[in-house]
Design an enzyme around this catalytic site. Structure first.
Site, PDB file in Angstrom:
ATOM      1  N   GLU A 150      11.733  18.289 -24.521  1.00  0.00           N
ATOM      2  CA  GLU A 150      10.410  18.444 -23.693  1.00  0.00           C
ATOM      3  C   GLU A 150      11.096  19.701 -23.332  1.00  0.00           C
ATOM      4  OE1 GLU A 150       7.874  17.076 -22.864  1.00  0.00           O
ATOM      5  OE2 GLU A 150       8.272  15.042 -23.547  1.00  0.00           O
ATOM      6  N   LYS A 187       3.721  11.598 -11.801  1.00  0.00           N
ATOM      7  CA  LYS A 187       2.906  10.648 -12.270  1.00  0.00           C
ATOM      8  C   LYS A 187       3.366   9.373 -12.377  1.00  0.00           C
ATOM      9  CE  LYS A 187       0.462  13.491 -15.731  1.00  0.00           C
ATOM     10  NZ  LYS A 187       0.262  14.216 -16.427  1.00  0.00           N
ATOM     11  N   ARG A 230      -2.073  21.452 -15.263  1.00  0.00           N
ATOM     12  CA  ARG A 230      -1.245  20.420 -15.787  1.00  0.00           C
ATOM     13  C   ARG A 230      -0.581  20.532 -17.179  1.00  0.00           C
ATOM     14  NH1 ARG A 230       1.617  15.923 -11.636  1.00  0.00           N
ATOM     15  NH2 ARG A 230       2.805  14.992 -13.350  1.00  0.00           N
ATOM     16  N   LYS A 241       8.095  23.179 -13.849  1.00  0.00           N
ATOM     17  CA  LYS A 241       7.319  22.089 -13.590  1.00  0.00           C
ATOM     18  C   LYS A 241       7.398  21.723 -12.323  1.00  0.00           C
ATOM     19  CE  LYS A 241       6.223  17.392 -14.490  1.00  0.00           C
ATOM     20  NZ  LYS A 241       6.159  15.996 -14.971  1.00  0.00           N
ATOM     21  N   ARG A 255       0.998  -1.367   0.020  1.00  0.00           N
ATOM     22  CA  ARG A 255       0.085   0.223  -0.306  1.00  0.00           C
ATOM     23  C   ARG A 255       0.798   1.623  -0.208  1.00  0.00           C
ATOM     24  NH1 ARG A 255      -3.774  -2.861   3.982  1.00  0.00           N
ATOM     25  NH2 ARG A 255      -5.097  -4.126   3.105  1.00  0.00           N
ATOM     26  N   HIS A 282       1.010  11.457 -29.654  1.00  0.00           N
ATOM     27  CA  HIS A 282       1.020  10.215 -29.580  1.00  0.00           C
ATOM     28  C   HIS A 282      -0.192   9.174 -30.623  1.00  0.00           C
ATOM     29  CE1 HIS A 282       0.533  10.895 -24.577  1.00  0.00           C
ATOM     30  NE2 HIS A 282       2.024  10.729 -25.072  1.00  0.00           N
ATOM     31  N   HIS A 297       1.579  16.765 -27.033  1.00  0.00           N
ATOM     32  CA  HIS A 297       1.415  15.028 -27.014  1.00  0.00           C
ATOM     33  C   HIS A 297       0.203  14.666 -27.373  1.00  0.00           C
ATOM     34  CE1 HIS A 297       4.502  15.916 -24.077  1.00  0.00           C
ATOM     35  NE2 HIS A 297       5.205  14.861 -23.790  1.00  0.00           N
ATOM     36  N   HIS A 354       9.771   8.444 -27.871  1.00  0.00           N
ATOM     37  CA  HIS A 354       8.295   9.890 -27.719  1.00  0.00           C
ATOM     38  C   HIS A 354       8.911  11.148 -27.713  1.00  0.00           C
ATOM     39  CE1 HIS A 354       5.597  11.292 -25.259  1.00  0.00           C
ATOM     40  NE2 HIS A 354       6.388  12.034 -24.338  1.00  0.00           N
ATOM     41  N   ASN A 356       1.184  19.222 -21.720  1.00  0.00           N
ATOM     42  CA  ASN A 356       0.316  17.667 -22.266  1.00  0.00           C
ATOM     43  C   ASN A 356       0.989  17.765 -24.235  1.00  0.00           C
ATOM     44  OD1 ASN A 356       0.850  15.623 -20.487  1.00  0.00           O
ATOM     45  ND2 ASN A 356      -1.655  16.421 -20.101  1.00  0.00           N
ATOM     46  N   GLU A 385      -3.848  17.640 -11.929  1.00  0.00           N
ATOM     47  CA  GLU A 385      -4.186  17.654 -13.626  1.00  0.00           C
ATOM     48  C   GLU A 385      -5.705  17.433 -13.620  1.00  0.00           C
ATOM     49  OE1 GLU A 385      -1.473  16.072 -16.922  1.00  0.00           O
ATOM     50  OE2 GLU A 385      -3.265  16.016 -18.008  1.00  0.00           O
TER      51      GLU A 385
HETATM   52  P1  NAD Z   1      13.681   5.040 -21.789  1.00  0.00           P
HETATM   53  O1  NAD Z   1      13.379   5.001 -20.137  1.00  0.00           O
HETATM   54  O2  NAD Z   1      13.505   4.516 -22.094  1.00  0.00           O
HETATM   55  O3  NAD Z   1      15.106   5.524 -21.955  1.00  0.00           O
HETATM   56  C1  NAD Z   1      16.052   6.103 -23.151  1.00  0.00           C
HETATM   57  C2  NAD Z   1      17.473   5.252 -23.813  1.00  0.00           C
HETATM   58  O4  NAD Z   1      18.593   5.127 -22.929  1.00  0.00           O
HETATM   59  C3  NAD Z   1      16.889   3.892 -23.397  1.00  0.00           C
HETATM   60  O5  NAD Z   1      17.288   2.753 -23.938  1.00  0.00           O
HETATM   61  C4  NAD Z   1      18.172   3.534 -21.782  1.00  0.00           C
HETATM   62  O6  NAD Z   1      18.635   2.946 -21.616  1.00  0.00           O
HETATM   63  C5  NAD Z   1      18.681   4.198 -22.408  1.00  0.00           C
HETATM   64  N1  NAD Z   1      19.346   5.089 -20.972  1.00  0.00           N
HETATM   65  C6  NAD Z   1      19.099   5.649 -19.998  1.00  0.00           C
HETATM   66  N2  NAD Z   1      20.170   6.869 -19.530  1.00  0.00           N
HETATM   67  C7  NAD Z   1      21.071   6.591 -19.945  1.00  0.00           C
HETATM   68  C8  NAD Z   1      22.254   6.805 -19.629  1.00  0.00           C
HETATM   69  N3  NAD Z   1      22.489   7.826 -18.982  1.00  0.00           N
HETATM   70  N4  NAD Z   1      23.896   6.537 -20.390  1.00  0.00           N
HETATM   71  C9  NAD Z   1      23.037   5.944 -21.407  1.00  0.00           C
HETATM   72  N5  NAD Z   1      22.307   4.862 -21.951  1.00  0.00           N
HETATM   73  C10 NAD Z   1      21.008   5.503 -20.708  1.00  0.00           C
HETATM   74  O7  NAD Z   1      13.270   7.029 -22.376  1.00  0.00           O
HETATM   75  P2  NAD Z   1      12.740   8.450 -21.470  1.00  0.00           P
HETATM   76  O8  NAD Z   1      12.780   9.087 -22.610  1.00  0.00           O
HETATM   77  O9  NAD Z   1      14.019   8.404 -19.735  1.00  0.00           O
HETATM   78  O10 NAD Z   1      11.646   8.244 -20.586  1.00  0.00           O
HETATM   79  C11 NAD Z   1      10.004   7.862 -21.577  1.00  0.00           C
HETATM   80  C12 NAD Z   1       8.997   7.204 -20.726  1.00  0.00           C
HETATM   81  O11 NAD Z   1       9.020   7.854 -19.759  1.00  0.00           O
HETATM   82  C13 NAD Z   1       8.050   7.178 -21.831  1.00  0.00           C
HETATM   83  O12 NAD Z   1       7.484   5.835 -21.232  1.00  0.00           O
HETATM   84  C14 NAD Z   1       6.854   8.224 -20.845  1.00  0.00           C
HETATM   85  O13 NAD Z   1       5.564   7.640 -21.218  1.00  0.00           O
HETATM   86  C15 NAD Z   1       8.026   8.133 -19.611  1.00  0.00           C
HETATM   87  N6  NAD Z   1       7.282  10.024 -19.430  1.00  0.00           N
HETATM   88  C16 NAD Z   1       6.531  10.014 -18.125  1.00  0.00           C
HETATM   89  C17 NAD Z   1       6.614  11.120 -17.880  1.00  0.00           C
HETATM   90  C18 NAD Z   1       6.166  11.239 -16.237  1.00  0.00           C
HETATM   91  O14 NAD Z   1       4.973  12.778 -16.121  1.00  0.00           O
HETATM   92  N7  NAD Z   1       6.087  10.561 -15.212  1.00  0.00           N
HETATM   93  C19 NAD Z   1       6.381  12.326 -18.133  1.00  0.00           C
HETATM   94  C20 NAD Z   1       7.411  12.043 -19.526  1.00  0.00           C
HETATM   95  C21 NAD Z   1       7.670  10.967 -19.828  1.00  0.00           C
HETATM   96  N1  GLY Z   2       5.088  15.172 -18.783  1.00  0.00           N
HETATM   97  C1  GLY Z   2       3.426  15.270 -18.344  1.00  0.00           C
HETATM   98  C2  GLY Z   2       2.805  15.623 -16.670  1.00  0.00           C
HETATM   99  O1  GLY Z   2       3.720  15.306 -15.805  1.00  0.00           O
HETATM  100  O2  GLY Z   2       2.468  16.151 -16.103  1.00  0.00           O
END
Ligand code: NAD
Ligand code: GLY
Length: 362
Positions: free
Chosen positions: A184, A142, A240, A226, A120, A251, A247, A264, A244, A236
């Site tokens: 971003e 998120k 917030r 942010k 939990r 998407h 986005h 992305h 997006n 949101e």
């Molecule tokens: P990712 O986590 O897939 O990382 C990108 C690639 O880089 C991966 O292959 C990873 O292994 C590699 N990598 C990471 N750090 C590294 C480093 N220092 N050196 C070498 N390789 C490295 O992608 P991302 O762009 O970081 O994140 C995308 C994800 O984030 C999506 O799933 C998206 O939905 C999510 N997201 C979430 C939020 C949120 O608010 N929670 C906001 C935006 C995106």
């Molecule tokens: N990346 C969008 C949010 O965190 O709300």
């Protein structure tokens, strides 16, 4: 090292930004009663950064274990989530242990979701290692995993206890991932801060190889924005949603091309350009501002054109599956001027006309 704060009353937390940060000291401050930590990472990042982090944490008295997931968006699944659960149970974690997310947005989102549900809810810390995770996903709480029928469809709002962005880790990040993160970064300039947009535009030729000082400023300014937005609208209900920008179109493009074809951030870059062309058509952005936005995106090696062959109907059918649909209408984030934006519910007829006439190429 610089420290910012996300102000959410009892859920407030610090964001540390710097180089060669002593994580153990910060984690001890944020989690004074925790002695056992599980680092969740992946098979790419763990070999690069886990041993040094483990040594640092153990020297401060923490017991440390590792759960290394498979690498990639396609593994942001219930199976990876269950891998974390199993690992926690096998190590006998109780509610006074904590998780550390060491990785990009995929690792961060899965770890946050696991932390929010294990017994939990246990504490967790974000150590983002991609630019995108530093400026966006690690801040704001998120969490999510994907379902076969939709991205990020299962998740929670659950804040970390602290975020530690060590810019050193960006040295091993592939350039394409840096570009995706810059999408971003540019987003914050367009939606919230005209001056920050100008700062980026003036440095557009060197952003892909930015020095630590520039990166530090960029990550700090994005996290400040942010944090301000999240502090006003954690779950949101309104404001917030501006985060997006691009986005909803993005998407749809990711789904049309097949997830993984575009990163992305790349799909978001095309989506932001579409939103800005709409704003320009409504007289909200000048010719020069639109050109500057497009030049900045292109200088960061980001795509801006809609995929060849993708029709208005291809967009609309996919956008209707987005989380941003209200009363059957799609909600779009559209700039009202450079540095400001609004959310707009638009009819499919209007959007279809716009996309067919200004965006879609056969
Ligand atoms: P990712 O986590 O897939 O990382 C990108 C690639 O880089 C991966 O292959 C990873 O292994 C590699 N990598 C990471 N750090 C590294 C480093 N220092 N050196 C070498 N390789 C490295 O992608 P991302 O762009 O970081 O994140 C995308 C994800 O984030 C999506 O799933 C998206 O939905 C999510 N997201 C979430 C939020 C949120 O608010 N929670 C906001 C935006 C995106
Ligand atoms: N990346 C969008 C949010 O965190 O709300």
């Amino acid at each position: 090292m610089q420290t910012l704060h996300v102000d959410l009353k009892e859920r407030s937390y610090p964001i540390a930004i710097g180089s060669k940060i002593d994580c153990a000291t910060l984690i001890k401050q944020s989690l004074p009663k925790v002695h056992e930590l599980m680092v969740v990472s992946n098979e790419t990042i763990a070999p690069l950064y886990f041993e040094a982090l483990k040594e640092n944490l153990e020297s401060a008295g923490f017991k440390v274990s590792l759960c290394a997931l498979k690498d990639g968006e396609q593994y942001k699944t219930v199976e990876s989530y269950m891998q974390v659960m199993t690992s926690l149970l096998e190590h006998g974690f109780s509610r006074d242990g904590a998780l550390i997310a060491l990785g990009g947005g995929v690792v961060g989102d899965i770890t946050g979701f696991a932390a929010s549900t294990y017994q939990r809810g246990i504490s967790f810390v974000q150590i983002p290692t991609t630019l995108l995770a530093m400026v966006d996903s690690s801040v704001g709480g998120k969490t999510a995993i994907n379902h076969a029928l939709g991205k990020n469809m299962i998740g929670t709002f659950y804040q970390p206890k602290c975020v530690i962005a060590d810019l050193e880790s960006l040295k091993t990040l592939p350039t394409r991932e840096v570009s995706a993160g810059l999408a971003e970064v540019i987003k914050y300039g367009i939606i919230y801060d005209h001056e920050f947009f100008n700062y980026l535009y003036e440095r557009k030729e060197s952003l892909l190889n930015a020095d630590v000082e520039t990166l530090s400023y960029i990550v700090k300014r994005c996290c400040e924005i942010k944090a301000e937005v999240v502090a006003q609208d954690e779950k949101e209900h309104g404001l917030r949603a501006i985060l997006n920008l691009g986005h909803t179109f993005g998407h749809a493009i990711e789904a049309y091309l097949g997830f993984g074809t575009y990163l992305h951030g790349e799909a978001v870059a095309v989506g932001m350009n579409i939103a800005c062309i709409y704003a320009h058509a409504q007289g909200k952005l000048t010719d020069l501002q639109l050109v500057c936005i497009q030049e900045l995106l292109k200088a960061c090696n980001l795509p801006i054109d809609s995929p060849k062959g993708m029709s208005a109907q291809d967009y609309l059918s996919r956008m209707h599956h987005d989380k941003k649909v209200r009363e059957g209408k799609i909600v779009y984030v559209i700039p009202t001027k450079l540095g400001r934006c609004e959310t707009l519910k638009l009819s499919d007829e209007e959007m279809s006309l716009f996309l067919s006439s200004k965006i879609c190429k056969s």
